[in-house]
Design an enzyme around this catalytic site. Structure first.
Site, PDB file in Angstrom:
ATOM      1  N   TYR A  53       0.835  -1.216   0.000  1.00 19.68           N
ATOM      2  CA  TYR A  53       0.000   0.000   0.000  1.00 19.68           C
ATOM      3  C   TYR A  53       0.866   1.261   0.000  1.00 19.68           C
ATOM      4  O   TYR A  53       0.483   2.277  -0.593  1.00 19.68           O
ATOM      5  CB  TYR A  53      -1.000  -0.032   1.161  1.00 19.68           C
ATOM      6  CG  TYR A  53      -2.108  -1.028   0.891  1.00 19.68           C
ATOM      7  CD1 TYR A  53      -2.048  -2.337   1.391  1.00 19.68           C
ATOM      8  CD2 TYR A  53      -3.173  -0.696   0.050  1.00 19.68           C
ATOM      9  CE1 TYR A  53      -3.031  -3.265   1.075  1.00 19.68           C
ATOM     10  CE2 TYR A  53      -4.155  -1.622  -0.267  1.00 19.68           C
ATOM     11  CZ  TYR A  53      -4.073  -2.907   0.238  1.00 19.68           C
ATOM     12  OH  TYR A  53      -5.043  -3.830  -0.095  1.00 19.68           O
ATOM     13  N   VAL A  88     -10.002   3.022  -4.283  1.00 17.87           N
ATOM     14  CA  VAL A  88      -9.457   3.576  -3.032  1.00 17.87           C
ATOM     15  C   VAL A  88      -8.610   4.818  -3.328  1.00 17.87           C
ATOM     16  O   VAL A  88      -8.122   5.476  -2.403  1.00 17.87           O
ATOM     17  CB  VAL A  88      -8.637   2.507  -2.277  1.00 17.87           C
ATOM     18  CG1 VAL A  88      -9.558   1.371  -1.817  1.00 17.87           C
ATOM     19  CG2 VAL A  88      -7.491   1.956  -3.113  1.00 17.87           C
ATOM     20  N   ASP A  89      -8.502   5.161  -4.632  1.00 23.14           N
ATOM     21  CA  ASP A  89      -7.759   6.393  -4.960  1.00 23.14           C
ATOM     22  C   ASP A  89      -8.651   7.602  -4.671  1.00 23.14           C
ATOM     23  O   ASP A  89      -9.851   7.460  -4.401  1.00 23.14           O
ATOM     24  CB  ASP A  89      -7.304   6.370  -6.439  1.00 23.14           C
ATOM     25  CG  ASP A  89      -8.458   6.356  -7.433  1.00 23.14           C
ATOM     26  OD1 ASP A  89      -8.470   5.474  -8.323  1.00 23.14           O
ATOM     27  OD2 ASP A  89      -9.353   7.215  -7.330  1.00 23.14           O
ATOM     28  N   HIS A 104     -14.650   0.382  -0.539  1.00 18.87           N
ATOM     29  CA  HIS A 104     -13.502  -0.458  -0.175  1.00 18.87           C
ATOM     30  C   HIS A 104     -12.401   0.315   0.529  1.00 18.87           C
ATOM     31  O   HIS A 104     -11.259  -0.133   0.573  1.00 18.87           O
ATOM     32  CB  HIS A 104     -12.951  -1.163  -1.430  1.00 18.87           C
ATOM     33  CG  HIS A 104     -13.941  -2.111  -2.016  1.00 18.87           C
ATOM     34  ND1 HIS A 104     -13.856  -2.567  -3.311  1.00 18.87           N
ATOM     35  CD2 HIS A 104     -15.075  -2.675  -1.505  1.00 18.87           C
ATOM     36  CE1 HIS A 104     -14.880  -3.382  -3.556  1.00 18.87           C
ATOM     37  NE2 HIS A 104     -15.634  -3.457  -2.476  1.00 18.87           N
ATOM     38  N   GLY A 175     -16.446   1.036 -15.488  1.00 12.36           N
ATOM     39  CA  GLY A 175     -15.120   0.458 -15.242  1.00 12.36           C
ATOM     40  C   GLY A 175     -15.054  -0.543 -14.107  1.00 12.36           C
ATOM     41  O   GLY A 175     -14.109  -0.531 -13.317  1.00 12.36           O
ATOM     42  N   THR A 176     -16.070  -1.426 -14.033  1.00 13.18           N
ATOM     43  CA  THR A 176     -15.981  -2.491 -13.042  1.00 13.18           C
ATOM     44  C   THR A 176     -16.401  -3.804 -13.684  1.00 13.18           C
ATOM     45  O   THR A 176     -17.368  -3.863 -14.443  1.00 13.18           O
ATOM     46  CB  THR A 176     -16.840  -2.215 -11.783  1.00 13.18           C
ATOM     47  OG1 THR A 176     -16.816  -3.378 -10.928  1.00 13.18           O
ATOM     48  CG2 THR A 176     -18.281  -1.868 -12.128  1.00 13.18           C
ATOM     49  N   SER A 177     -15.665  -4.857 -13.348  1.00 17.25           N
ATOM     50  CA  SER A 177     -15.975  -6.174 -13.946  1.00 17.25           C
ATOM     51  C   SER A 177     -17.145  -6.845 -13.230  1.00 17.25           C
ATOM     52  O   SER A 177     -17.558  -7.944 -13.570  1.00 17.25           O
ATOM     53  CB  SER A 177     -14.737  -7.078 -13.850  1.00 17.25           C
ATOM     54  OG  SER A 177     -14.392  -7.236 -12.471  1.00 17.25           O
TER      55      SER A 177
END
Ligand code: APR
Length: 234
Positions: A53, A88-89, A104, A175-177
């Site tokens: 991290y 998380v950005d 998250h 932009g998420t699978s």
């Protein structure tokens, strides 16, 4: 004003230069996810997890929001916008979005390893030196750890996120699978009158009965097309 809710994932930040997780060359090809993003992994080797991290935080200092983040923020003058992100950005924040739910966690924050959701222990790391070392203490005296929801941990923000989605007039997934629950299950809470769009250059598995309008483009070009559609729909 109509309520416009976004659900974003790693693809939202891809054009800013941040790796996604499951695309070819994604983060989980370089690191075993259970070693660096699970509570078991942290308990087994906390130094490795802190290093992982710390590296991601260093990278965050060298990237900027892309056109897609900026267009999401720009819609706040026409809609009541909420952004629910798995990321998380802090790129949605830096692009100017005001109402953000991080499902998250947040890379630039740290917390107690004894009680990670104790609000008195959640701190923002200094932008000029966003690292956590073993031995750094949280306010409750426990080891400081990333403020990240790891696999195996609860997702405390899922309830407010469900509330937002259930009241949306328009839901835009970017932009998420849709691989990870409970985030991926949020689509099922959209009400029957909610119009759902999905922006992703690749096919994504979703329930065809949801009547989703799939814009098969990247986040920036896809948001340009979405903005045009929303203007035309009035
Ligand atoms: N624009 C939009 N979408 C893109 C782009 C782009 N430029 N490039 C790739 N994508 C899409 C991919 O097609 C894929 O559907 O982004 C998605 C990325 O999927 P994942 O890598 O699985 O990321 P995400 O869905 O956010 O992962 C969810 O998994 O590991 C956990 O906690 C982590 O929050 C993460 C969660």
């Amino acid at each position: 004003m109509k309520k416009l809710v976004f659900l974003t994932g790693a693809g939202m930040s891809a054009e800013s230069g941040i790796s996604t997780f499951r695309d070819s060359g994604g983060l989980w090809e370089q690191y075993p996810v259970e070693a660096v993003a699970s509570i078991q992994g942290y308990e087994r080797d906390p130094e490795l997890v802190q290093k992982f991290y710390n590296e991601r935080r260093q990278q965050l200092g060298s990237v900027t929001p892309n056109e897609g983040h900026k267009l999401v923020a720009s819609l706040e003058d026409k809609f009541k916008v909420s952004v629910i992100t798995q990321n998380v950005d802090d790129l949605h924040e830096r692009a100017g979005s005001q109402h953000i739910i991080h499902l998250h966690g947040e890379l630039m924050k740290a917390t107690s390893s004894r009680n990670p959701n104790d609000p008195n222990c959640i701190v923002t790391l200094p932008a000029d030196n966003p690292v956590i070392h073993m031995g750094d203490k949280a306010k409750d005296g426990s080891q400081l750890r990333p403020f990240i929801v790891w696999f195996g941990e609860s997702v405390p923000m899922i309830e407010p996120a469900i509330e937002e989605v259930s009241r949306a007039d328009i839901l835009v997934v970017i932009g998420t699978s849709l691989n990870v629950y409970p985030a991926a299950g949020l689509l099922n809470f959209a009400n029957s009158r909610c119009k759902i769009y999905l922006i992703d250059p690749n096919p994504v598995p979703y329930d065809p009965s949801l009547g989703i309008h799939h814009i098969m483009k990247g986040a920036s070009k896809g948001m340009e097309e979405l903005c045009q559609l929303l203007v035309n729909e009035g």
